[in-house]
Motif scaffolding. Structure first.
Motif, PDB file in Angstrom:
ATOM      1  N   GLU A 147      -5.206   0.331   8.295  1.00 55.12           N
ATOM      2  CA  GLU A 147      -5.683  -0.732   7.400  1.00 55.12           C
ATOM      3  C   GLU A 147      -4.608  -1.091   6.362  1.00 55.12           C
ATOM      4  O   GLU A 147      -4.552  -2.209   5.875  1.00 55.12           O
ATOM      5  N   ALA A 148      -3.746  -0.111   6.068  1.00 57.66           N
ATOM      6  CA  ALA A 148      -2.666  -0.384   5.112  1.00 57.66           C
ATOM      7  C   ALA A 148      -1.620  -1.296   5.766  1.00 57.66           C
ATOM      8  O   ALA A 148      -1.104  -2.221   5.132  1.00 57.66           O
ATOM      9  N   THR A 152     -10.974  -6.444   2.724  1.00 58.09           N
ATOM     10  CA  THR A 152     -10.918  -5.857   4.073  1.00 58.09           C
ATOM     11  C   THR A 152     -10.246  -4.490   4.018  1.00 58.09           C
ATOM     12  O   THR A 152     -10.733  -3.519   4.605  1.00 58.09           O
ATOM     13  N   LEU A 153      -9.130  -4.417   3.308  1.00 55.26           N
ATOM     14  CA  LEU A 153      -8.441  -3.130   3.172  1.00 55.26           C
ATOM     15  C   LEU A 153      -9.387  -2.088   2.572  1.00 55.26           C
ATOM     16  O   LEU A 153      -9.542  -0.984   3.097  1.00 55.26           O
ATOM     17  N   LYS A 171     -12.412  -0.996   4.973  1.00 57.55           N
ATOM     18  CA  LYS A 171     -11.979  -0.150   6.106  1.00 57.55           C
ATOM     19  C   LYS A 171     -11.521   1.216   5.610  1.00 57.55           C
ATOM     20  O   LYS A 171     -11.804   2.249   6.213  1.00 57.55           O
ATOM     21  N   HIS A 172     -10.797   1.171   4.504  1.00 59.95           N
ATOM     22  CA  HIS A 172     -10.239   2.405   3.945  1.00 59.95           C
ATOM     23  C   HIS A 172     -11.375   3.346   3.510  1.00 59.95           C
ATOM     24  O   HIS A 172     -11.359   4.539   3.819  1.00 59.95           O
ATOM     25  N   PRO A 202       0.833  -1.207   0.000  1.00 57.77           N
ATOM     26  CA  PRO A 202       0.000   0.000   0.000  1.00 57.77           C
ATOM     27  C   PRO A 202       0.866   1.255   0.000  1.00 57.77           C
ATOM     28  O   PRO A 202       2.073   1.159   0.241  1.00 57.77           O
ATOM     29  N   GLU A 226      -2.248  -3.406   8.106  1.00 59.63           N
ATOM     30  CA  GLU A 226      -2.887  -4.725   8.206  1.00 59.63           C
ATOM     31  C   GLU A 226      -2.797  -5.468   6.866  1.00 59.63           C
ATOM     32  O   GLU A 226      -2.463  -6.650   6.802  1.00 59.63           O
ATOM     33  N   TYR A 227      -3.065  -4.742   5.794  1.00 56.06           N
ATOM     34  CA  TYR A 227      -3.006  -5.360   4.461  1.00 56.06           C
ATOM     35  C   TYR A 227      -1.573  -5.792   4.132  1.00 56.06           C
ATOM     36  O   TYR A 227      -1.337  -6.897   3.635  1.00 56.06           O
ATOM     37  N   GLU A 278      -6.168   4.041  -1.532  1.00 56.91           N
ATOM     38  CA  GLU A 278      -5.365   2.846  -1.787  1.00 56.91           C
ATOM     39  C   GLU A 278      -5.955   2.078  -2.976  1.00 56.91           C
ATOM     40  O   GLU A 278      -7.170   2.143  -3.210  1.00 56.91           O
TER      41      GLU A 278
END
Ligand code: SF4
Ligand code: SF4
Lengths: 388, 450
Positions: free
Chosen positions: A133-134, B180-181, B184-185, A127, A136-137, B160
């Motif tokens: 969240e980035a 999921t990304l 949430k993003h 990312p 986590e990804y 993203e």
């Protein structure tokens, strides 16, 4: 490699012929995995007894093979990197790991994967923000990387092994920082060119061997009587990739490069991975947050709803402030590889930041060929005159 | 015979394209009016659907500096902005549209205290409330908006855009992690937008807009599927005229849906009665990247020679439709995410089967050439849009290696419009017919079916 050589001369030998040591290791039955960018978590390779080998380009090698797949108006470093790979210069590699650190890295990875036949090839997506969240990804991406590596290596990557590898690489980071500490004096105890050679050598060695080499070099440089000559300018070099001693020597002809903030210099070593209970997440955090490369989108606070330019500059370049003071730097060169967008967009902003610190700076572009050296020299000399 | 009559004959344009195009133009003008009357605007990057439905549901006007860069170039005012960006220290090899915008922002903010420059065409771009950038496709998309911070205090949100590897995409849990990304993003993006405009999201509205966005693109995809037929019923020129309504979600989406449905009916009727967009279709081609906007008559000249452009650049095409089950997902943000992911991932299953690991940038062209039965590819690398040009040599190599389809590469640019020279291009196009004829035979010898 000659048995007698040690420390700097050994590093220089490895630097000048990186593949020789790699082939020796291969002959000893070790497996080597290439990576073209410092965002690849090398700790995960080390933890599985795979040797991370930074695959580089070569400014002396005219790009011919890569023309088949990449246009001329493309990151000159990646074109050269791919060209060397297609010419079989890395034929000792057992695999490659590529990462989406910038658009050219991603595009080159696709071509690399389809034009070569390494037994192992993995692409890590990355990312661009540092939002939770980035992270986590990115952690999930590293977990996928773990799975394919385990399948390739035929064994599990345990958390303990990974922590141990992180520890080794943190030690390496500390040693490289010690190397740079040696440039704080005037004259520096080691030149920028020598550091570049050592770092590039280390980027092709098993971590323990690299650490031994660094320890030898540091000891030798501390005690040396033949220090590099003291020059009037103490320069900070900032850029994407600088991995060739001839290029570095253009700067060092009339200046001391005391800090090289590029991915052939301090960038991959500036901070340590902070270990907690989950080493994979620690790696994700480290690579996304701590490597200060222009490719990551940083803000004063992620998701900010108001913006102030000064704070913005601080969040992007603030780490340079201490460096400039501690190393007593009196000029900065922003070295841009032609067609490297992430760094090119930074130019005026970074110049503003340097100006805010009262540091003279200039931006110079080069195309990663030997033909670039002469014009580079002219530009550097012109800049040095302005700060003399 | 007037030139217009001749054009009509060369390419048989779709009637249904005209109201769709008129709607796109009208939407643009309405947006300019709304902004001129004080409605806040956001500057946005083409983001392949992640952010647009959210802004649309919040009733926010969006201007796209990439498009505005094209307008400034066409109206002849881009050069002064490029010069300005150069003087400010931006390297000249950067994307031409980005430099145009940076120069524009510098002029507006540093010289005119935030007023729209008087020379700016079509109402100009006002200072934005915030900037919505995107990590998709090229590094310029987020670095450029970050660089605007030098001139304006507008906050930036970078969307993203996960970009999977072809093999990796099929690992267990990979797709779910991308979803999921995305969810949430986007949830945080909604909160950001709410703070910026001081209003709450109308989730029912977002739900409707999301479904309409997906449906509009599904119908638009179906229209393009019909073009596989010989003779091809619709030319690329109609594609380019119609695409903004789906790509930028221009205007009312219910209107768009109706207009694309009309287009589907017209194209289907042509298929049923064997009517081609080019009366005597001799060569079928794929066109890669943005067309030379100011030399579109070039395509009419080629149509006179029997060239039909039957499919075009992956980056502007509707995503391959998502699994209809996804429509039952209750969270619109998840639907948006899954739909946006389709932009790349829609091609992956097929790419894996064909063992082409080149990702979404190269693989689609192989699919197009095979399924739309193309005799050749015309590649149009754009000097100052790096991302549009990067993959083209690889595409050419793959098309030849895997399918024996030859490519003709003719350079152009997005800012320096003179770079594309119609006469030169035509001179190169003619001998290319022999190449296409030759490879038609080679394909037959190799057992390929076109
Ligand atoms: S960061 Fe710049 S130099 Fe490095 S690979 Fe990307 S474009 Fe090339
Ligand atoms: S490089 Fe091309 S795709 Fe990227 S922002 Fe510029 S015009 Fe758009």
């Amino acid at each position: 490699m000659s048995d007698q050589s040690s420390g700097l001369s050994k590093a220089q030998e490895i630097y000048s012929n990186r593949s020789r040591r790699a082939r020796e290791l291969k002959a000893e039955g070790r497996k080597l995995i290439g990576y073209p960018c410092v965002y690849v978590p090398v700790e995960m390779l080390t933890a599985l007894d795979l040797i991370p080998y930074r695959a580089c380009g070569d400014i002396r090698e005219p790009v011919t093979e890569a023309d088949r797949a990449l246009p001329g108006s493309f990151c000159a470093v990646m074109r050269s990197c791919l060209d060397c790979a297609l010419k079989g210069k890395n034929d000792f590699l057992d695999g490659m790991v590529a990462i989406h650190s910038s658009d050219p890295q991603e595009k080159t990875a696709r071509v690399w994967e389809s034009y070569t036949d390494h037994p192992y090839f993995h692409f890590i997506d990355m990312p661009v923000t540092v939002r939770p969240e980035a992270v986590e990804y990115f952690t999930s991406q590293l977990d996928d990387f773990r799975k394919t590596l385990e399948a390739f290596a035929g064994r599990e990557l345990s958390a303990d092994r990974l922590k141990q590898a992180i520890d080794y690489h943190n030690r390496q980071r500390g040693l490289v920082r010690q190397l740079y500490d040696l440039t704080k004096t005037s004259p520096p105890a080691i030149s920028g060119t020598e550091i570049l050679q050592v770092v590039k050598a280390v980027m092709g060695l098993p971590v323990a061997e690299g650490n031994d080499l660094l320890t030898e070099v540091i000891g030798e440089a501390r005690d040396r009587t033949d220090r590099p000559e003291k020059k009037p300018a103490r320069l900070l070099l900032w850029g994407s990739t600088l991995d060739d001693a001839d290029v570095m020597q253009v700067f060092e002809a009339k200046a001391n490069v005391v800090m090289d903030d590029s991915c052939g210099g301090v960038r991959a070593y500036r901070a340590d991975v902070k270990l907690t209970a989950d080493p994979l997440e620690d790696l994700a955090r480290y690579y996304l947050n701590e490597i200060t490369c222009a490719r990551t989108f940083r803000q004063a606070s992620p998701g900010e709803t108001s913006k102030a330019y000064t704070k913005d500059l601080q969040s992007r370049f603030g780490y340079l402030d201490d460096i400039i003071r501690e190393w007593n730097i009196n000029g900065a060169i922003m070295l841009l590889v032609r067609y490297c967008d992430p760094f090119a967009f930074e130019m005026p902003a970074l110049k503003d930041y340097f100006e805010s610190l009262g540091l003279p700076s200039t931006y110079i572009e080069y195309d990663y060929t030997t033909g670039a050296l002469a014009p580079l020299r002219t530009r550097v000399e012109a800049f040095l005159e302005t700060i003399a | 015979m007037t030139a217009q009559d001749k054009e009509k004959r060369a390419i048989n344009r779709l009637e249904s394209m005209r109201p769709l195009r008129a709607k796109v133009n009208e939407t643009y003008l309405k947006s300019v009016e709304a902004i001129q009357s004080g409605k806040p605007a956001v500057w946005g990057m083409l983001n392949f659907y992640y952010g647009d439905p959210i802004l649309k549901a919040m009733d926010i006007e969006v201007v796209y500096p990439e498009n505005y860069g094209a307008i400034a170039a066409a109206m002849g005012v881009a050069q002064q902005y490029l010069d300005r960006a150069d003087a400010e220290g931006f390297p000249t090899h950067l994307c031409g549209y980005s430099l145009t915008t940076l120069g524009y922002a510098s002029r507006m903010m540093k010289e005119l205290g935030g007023e729209i420059p008087p020379e700016a065409p079509l109402g100009g771009m006002p200072k934005p409330l915030f900037l919505m950038s995107s990590a998709a496709i090229c590094d310029a998309r987020y670095k450029w908006f970050q660089a605007l911070g030098r001139y304006m205090d507008a906050p930036v949100w970078t969307l993203e855009a996960p970009t999977p590897g072809v093999k990796e995409f099929f690992m267990e849990g990979y797709y779910d992690a991308m979803v999921t990304l995305g969810v949430k993003h986007l949830r945080d993006f909604v909160a950001f937008v709410e703070t910026m405009v001081g209003r709450k999201m109308d989730w029912d509205r977002l739900d409707r807009i999301t479904n309409l966005m997906i449906e509009v693109n599904r119908v638009w995809h179906e229209v393009n599927e019909l073009r596989k037929v010989k003779p091809c019923p619709m030319h690329s020129r109609d594609f380019w005229s119609a695409m903004p309504a789906a790509l930028f979600l221009a205007g009312d989406l219910e209107d768009s849906l109706r207009l694309y449905q009309d287009m589907y009916r017209e194209v289907k009727a042509r298929v049923d009665s064997g009517i081609g967009a080019v009366p005597e279709e001799k060569y079928r081609l794929v066109f890669a990247e943005l067309p030379p906007w100011h030399s579109l008559a070039f395509f009419d000249k080629l149509a006179e020679r029997g060239w039909s452009f039957v499919v075009e650049s992956f980056g502007y095409r509707p995503p391959i439709p998502i699994d209809p089950d996804v429509m039952a997902v209750s969270d619109p943000l998840e639907r948006i995410t899954r739909f946006s992911l389709q932009f790349f991932a829609g091609y992956y299953e097929d790419a894996r089967q064909q063992k082409v690991l080149g990702g979404a940038f190269a693989y689609p062209y192989l699919k197009y050439a095979r399924e739309w039965k193309c005799d050749g590819a015309m590649l149009h690398p754009l000097i100052s849009c790096r991302s549009a040009s990067t993959h083209l040599p690889y595409v050419a190599d793959m098309l030849m290696e895997k399918l024996k389809v030859p490519s003709l590469s003719i350079e152009g640019d997005i800012v320096d419009l003179r770079l594309f020279n119609t006469e030169d291009a035509l001179a190169r196009a003619e001998p290319f017919e022999e190449t296409m004829d030759h490879y038609r035979m080679v394909r037959q010898q190799e057992g390929l079916d076109w």
